[in-house]
Design a protein around this motif. Structure first.
Motif: not given
Length: 215
Positions: A47-51, A96-103, A112-119
């Motif tokens: 998953x992008x941005x999660x290293x 990647x553009x779905x990511x937001x800042x956490x801490x 953040x990814x719910x709109x893409x893959x759903x619940x």
């Protein structure tokens, strides 16, 4: 003092469950549903941005509402990894553009990814309940970072139809954002449970299920 949350792995050996998808039982299921099995598969990508430096694959053999699920994962940290079939989103993995800042750190939370893959529609637990109620049943998911999971699961009819319509996504959770080989609070508290750090529930690997032979 910064809190550190570590979920100990039960074993360093791969988690290998008894595979219930014997050809004879599949034939019986097909006879009862009046159709041949359909197979869906996907590669599981970071998953992008999660290293995440890991990879995997998944397949679902579906007869009626019964799914024979196989998930193979290699390279995550030794810790529990929740896994689910998500549905009723866009049928895609987040970008990647779905990511937001956490801490204060840009990363991808589950929401953040719910709109893409759903619940969550089905929890890929190693035993017991597989409903969304078990989405965070940490003790009943694989406890290591390299494993092969296989299980026969009775899906709800709604979920079986989501798989058939290629609106289902496999998501494996649990990341090591700061590279210290454990889940801690570098990204703050989980968006799913105040009792867990976000590293423990953030999506690590993702792949949309496509019917084999469609491409």
């Amino acid at each position: 003092m910064r809190r550190t949350f570590l979920i100990a792995a039960a074993s360093a050996a791969p988690v290998l469950l008894a595979f219930a998808a014997a050809s004879g039982s599949q034939a019986v299921a097909a006879a009862h549903t009046g159709g041949d099995p359909s197979v869906f598969s996907t590669s599981l990508d970071p998953v992008p941005t999660n290293r995440v430096d890991a990879h995997g694959s998944a397949s679902v053999r579906l007869v009626g509402d019964t799914a024979w699920v196989t998930v193979r994962v290699r390279g995550l940290i030794t810790a529990p990894h929740a896994m689910h079939i998500h549905a009723k989103g866009e049928g895609e993995c987040p970008e990647a553009d779905d990511a937001t800042k956490h801490n204060g750190r840009r990363s991808m939370s589950t929401t953040d990814g719910l709109g893409d893959y759903g619940p969550v529609g089905t929890s890929l637990t190693t035993r017991g309940d597989t409903s969304p109620a078990s989405a965070l049943a940490i003790a009943r998911f694989p406890q290591v970072g390299t494993y092969t999971y296989t299980r026969s699961i009775k899906l709800t009819h709604d979920m079986a139809m989501a798989v058939r319509h290629e609106n289902a996504v496999i998501v494996v959770h649990g990341i090591d954002y700061n590279g210290n080989k454990k889940y801690d609070y570098v990204l703050g508290v989980s968006d799913l449970s105040a009792s867990l750090p976000m590293e423990a529930t953030a999506p690590a690997l993702c792949g949309p299920l496509d019917r084999v032979g469609d491409h």
